[in-house]
Design a protein around this motif. Structure first.
Motif, PDB file in Angstrom:
ATOM      1  N   GLY A  85     -47.372  36.529  18.413  1.00  0.00           N
ATOM      2  CA  GLY A  85     -48.705  35.989  18.707  1.00  0.00           C
ATOM      3  C   GLY A  85     -49.608  37.008  19.374  1.00  0.00           C
ATOM      4  N   LEU A  86     -49.001  37.946  20.103  1.00  0.00           N
ATOM      5  CA  LEU A  86     -49.789  38.993  20.776  1.00  0.00           C
ATOM      6  C   LEU A  86     -50.130  40.141  19.828  1.00  0.00           C
ATOM      7  CD1 LEU A  86     -47.895  39.161  24.184  1.00  0.00           C
ATOM      8  CD2 LEU A  86     -50.277  38.472  23.877  1.00  0.00           C
ATOM      9  N   GLY A  87     -49.692  40.021  18.591  1.00  0.00           N
ATOM     10  CA  GLY A  87     -50.025  41.048  17.607  1.00  0.00           C
ATOM     11  C   GLY A  87     -48.931  42.075  17.383  1.00  0.00           C
ATOM     12  N   PHE A  88     -47.788  41.907  18.053  1.00  0.00           N
ATOM     13  CA  PHE A  88     -46.673  42.844  17.824  1.00  0.00           C
ATOM     14  C   PHE A  88     -45.913  42.398  16.570  1.00  0.00           C
ATOM     15  CE2 PHE A  88     -47.452  43.111  22.450  1.00  0.00           C
ATOM     16  CZ  PHE A  88     -47.689  44.478  22.558  1.00  0.00           C
ATOM     17  N   ASN A 108     -23.022  36.432  19.341  1.00  0.00           N
ATOM     18  CA  ASN A 108     -23.665  36.316  18.031  1.00  0.00           C
ATOM     19  C   ASN A 108     -23.408  34.921  17.486  1.00  0.00           C
ATOM     20  OD1 ASN A 108     -24.335  38.994  18.282  1.00  0.00           O
ATOM     21  ND2 ASN A 108     -22.566  39.701  17.111  1.00  0.00           N
ATOM     22  N   GLY A 109     -24.442  34.359  16.881  1.00  0.00           N
ATOM     23  CA  GLY A 109     -24.254  33.029  16.283  1.00  0.00           C
ATOM     24  C   GLY A 109     -24.573  31.890  17.230  1.00  0.00           C
ATOM     25  N   VAL A 110     -24.697  32.185  18.535  1.00  0.00           N
ATOM     26  CA  VAL A 110     -25.095  31.128  19.470  1.00  0.00           C
ATOM     27  C   VAL A 110     -26.620  31.084  19.501  1.00  0.00           C
ATOM     28  CG1 VAL A 110     -25.079  30.365  21.881  1.00  0.00           C
ATOM     29  CG2 VAL A 110     -23.027  31.365  20.879  1.00  0.00           C
ATOM     30  N   LEU A 111     -27.168  29.912  19.242  1.00  0.00           N
ATOM     31  CA  LEU A 111     -28.622  29.741  19.180  1.00  0.00           C
ATOM     32  C   LEU A 111     -29.264  30.131  20.518  1.00  0.00           C
ATOM     33  CD1 LEU A 111     -30.737  28.555  17.128  1.00  0.00           C
ATOM     34  CD2 LEU A 111     -30.602  26.446  18.473  1.00  0.00           C
ATOM     35  N   ASP A 112     -30.326  30.909  20.461  1.00  0.00           N
ATOM     36  CA  ASP A 112     -31.006  31.356  21.678  1.00  0.00           C
ATOM     37  C   ASP A 112     -32.484  30.941  21.620  1.00  0.00           C
ATOM     38  OD1 ASP A 112     -32.037  32.627  23.863  1.00  0.00           O
ATOM     39  OD2 ASP A 112     -31.647  34.661  23.146  1.00  0.00           O
ATOM     40  N   PRO A 113     -32.766  29.680  22.010  1.00  0.00           N
ATOM     41  CA  PRO A 113     -34.158  29.211  21.887  1.00  0.00           C
ATOM     42  C   PRO A 113     -35.137  30.015  22.741  1.00  0.00           C
ATOM     43  CG  PRO A 113     -32.779  27.565  23.002  1.00  0.00           C
ATOM     44  CD  PRO A 113     -31.863  28.634  22.495  1.00  0.00           C
ATOM     45  N   GLN A 114     -34.663  30.530  23.898  1.00  0.00           N
ATOM     46  CA  GLN A 114     -35.576  31.336  24.737  1.00  0.00           C
ATOM     47  C   GLN A 114     -35.940  32.641  24.028  1.00  0.00           C
ATOM     48  OE1 GLN A 114     -34.918  31.263  29.223  1.00  0.00           O
ATOM     49  NE2 GLN A 114     -32.881  30.841  28.455  1.00  0.00           N
ATOM     50  N   GLY A 115     -34.942  33.288  23.436  1.00  0.00           N
ATOM     51  CA  GLY A 115     -35.200  34.520  22.684  1.00  0.00           C
ATOM     52  C   GLY A 115     -36.194  34.269  21.563  1.00  0.00           C
ATOM     53  N   LYS A 116     -36.014  33.130  20.870  1.00  0.00           N
ATOM     54  CA  LYS A 116     -36.911  32.772  19.770  1.00  0.00           C
ATOM     55  C   LYS A 116     -38.343  32.611  20.263  1.00  0.00           C
ATOM     56  CE  LYS A 116     -34.848  30.673  15.830  1.00  0.00           C
ATOM     57  NZ  LYS A 116     -34.014  29.611  15.407  1.00  0.00           N
ATOM     58  N   ALA A 117     -38.486  31.918  21.415  1.00  0.00           N
ATOM     59  CA  ALA A 117     -39.825  31.679  21.968  1.00  0.00           C
ATOM     60  C   ALA A 117     -40.475  33.000  22.375  1.00  0.00           C
ATOM     61  CB  ALA A 117     -39.730  30.731  23.165  1.00  0.00           C
ATOM     62  N   ILE A 118     -39.678  33.907  22.928  1.00  0.00           N
ATOM     63  CA  ILE A 118     -40.210  35.220  23.312  1.00  0.00           C
ATOM     64  C   ILE A 118     -40.687  35.960  22.060  1.00  0.00           C
ATOM     65  CG2 ILE A 118     -39.605  37.489  24.285  1.00  0.00           C
ATOM     66  CD1 ILE A 118     -37.485  35.912  26.042  1.00  0.00           C
ATOM     67  N   GLY A 119     -39.882  35.911  21.004  1.00  0.00           N
ATOM     68  CA  GLY A 119     -40.252  36.549  19.734  1.00  0.00           C
ATOM     69  C   GLY A 119     -41.569  36.008  19.193  1.00  0.00           C
ATOM     70  N   HIS A 120     -41.697  34.660  19.214  1.00  0.00           N
ATOM     71  CA  HIS A 120     -42.939  34.039  18.721  1.00  0.00           C
ATOM     72  C   HIS A 120     -44.127  34.510  19.545  1.00  0.00           C
ATOM     73  CE1 HIS A 120     -41.325  31.532  15.672  1.00  0.00           C
ATOM     74  NE2 HIS A 120     -40.574  30.809  16.486  1.00  0.00           N
ATOM     75  N   ALA A 121     -43.929  34.565  20.883  1.00  0.00           N
ATOM     76  CA  ALA A 121     -45.028  34.964  21.778  1.00  0.00           C
ATOM     77  C   ALA A 121     -45.432  36.412  21.490  1.00  0.00           C
ATOM     78  CB  ALA A 121     -44.597  34.805  23.232  1.00  0.00           C
ATOM     79  N   LEU A 122     -44.451  37.278  21.252  1.00  0.00           N
ATOM     80  CA  LEU A 122     -44.768  38.687  20.953  1.00  0.00           C
ATOM     81  C   LEU A 122     -45.517  38.798  19.631  1.00  0.00           C
ATOM     82  CD1 LEU A 122     -41.453  40.386  22.155  1.00  0.00           C
ATOM     83  CD2 LEU A 122     -43.718  40.610  23.211  1.00  0.00           C
TER      84      LEU A 122
END
Lengths: 222, 79
Positions: free
Chosen positions: B27-30, B11-25
């Motif tokens: 973007g897909l309407g989720f 917790n507290g460690v920045l996860d840029p990949q997780g963030k990008a996955i979230g943005h993509a989801l």
């Protein structure tokens, strides 16, 4: 100055390091294969850039377990100089020779370009040849160079003047904490940095800002 | 015996990949997707039947190699 360059499978800056060391010291370094458990008698060990073991598991994780790293640790424990560049820096953090970790770049992109740095600390055998606060330009080429450590460790590094290089204002290419580009060990005989000083030792290569680092080491040992 | 190790960022460690996955989801309407954190799963086959010993061994494996405890935490599951 006698030096050695460690060669891991998929190291790709080992020959850059060799060329730079040969040019700067007048002597070719010993090239040491990762399976060799003994180091030749040298003053400086360089862990070069590259993608050791294909970056499997984590960058530098497999290399940190290789046979030669035991000898590199022993060399560092005795006060011998160790320089880790790029993947070499990752190997040093994975080996716990330096604190913290190098994580995926904040923008998720591989960055390959010259970046402006500030020499933040000149009280070390690696940086004595620079002026404090001197602006230099070294190239970077990495996908996982975002320096991370907990706040307490970062405070300690700064309090003990162990941040050797910082990315200059507006130049942080990877989201590194406190713009840290390179750090020293507690005994100041181990330096790890993401930018490549060995690529800027000759005008033909576009710059000579890295020469002072090698010159500092040579003068320190003579 | 089979074991599964889950390695995730602390917790507290920045996860840029997780963030990008979230943005993509998103973007897909989720639209329901909030923060996303990603990690890795390692499946191992182990000799022996002593689950306690396996747990001790796996913990040592995580501390020594599988996880970088500066940035990652791990969970061990014996099947």
């Amino acid at each position: 100055m006698k030096s050695a360059v460690i060669v891991f499978p998929a190291s790709n800056c080992d020959r850059d390091a060799k060329t730079a060391l040969t040019q700067m010291t007048g002597k070719a370094p010993a090239m040491v294969w990762h399976q060799d458990s003994e180091l030749p008698d040298v003053d400086l060990v360089v862990l070069p850039g590259g993608f050791s073991y294909g970056d499997y598991l984590r960058c530098g994780a497999m290399a940190s377990q290789s046979a030669v790293m035991k000898s590199v640790k022993a060399h560092a424990d005795k006060g011998g100089m160790v320089l880790g560049i790029c993947n070499g820096f990752q190997v040093l953090t994975e080996s716990h020779l330096l604190p913290g970790a190098l994580m995926r770049n904040a923008a998720l992109k591989f960055v390959c370009k010259p970046v402006g740095l500030e020499v933040n600390e000149t009280q070390s055998a690696f940086t004595r040849g620079y002026e404090n606060g001197q602006r230099v330009t070294f190239p970077v080429a990495h996908g996982e160079g975002s320096y991370f450590a907990d706040e307490e460790t970062l405070d300690r590094l700064e309090g003990e003047n162990r941040v050797a290089f910082r990315y200059a204002k507006g130049e942080n290419p990877n989201g590194s904490a406190r713009n840290i580009a390179g750090i020293l060990s507690e005994k100041r005989n181990v330096l790890g940095l993401m930018p490549h000083p060995e690529r800027v030792v000759d005008d033909v290569l576009g710059g000579t800002d890295g020469r002072a680092l090698f010159q500092s080491l040579i003068e320190n040992l003579s | 015996m089979k074991a599964r190790v889950f390695i995730t960022l602390k917790n507290g460690v920045l996860d840029p990949q997780g963030k990008a996955i979230g943005h993509a989801l998103n973007g897909l309407g989720f639209d329901s997707v909030g923060e996303v954190r990603q990690g890795k799963v390692i499946d191992l086959e182990l000799a022996g039947t002593d689950a306690e010993k396996a747990k001790t061994d796996l913990k040592a494996m995580c501390e020594k190699l599988l996880a970088n405890t500066v940035i990652e935490k791990y969970e061990i599951e014996i099947k």
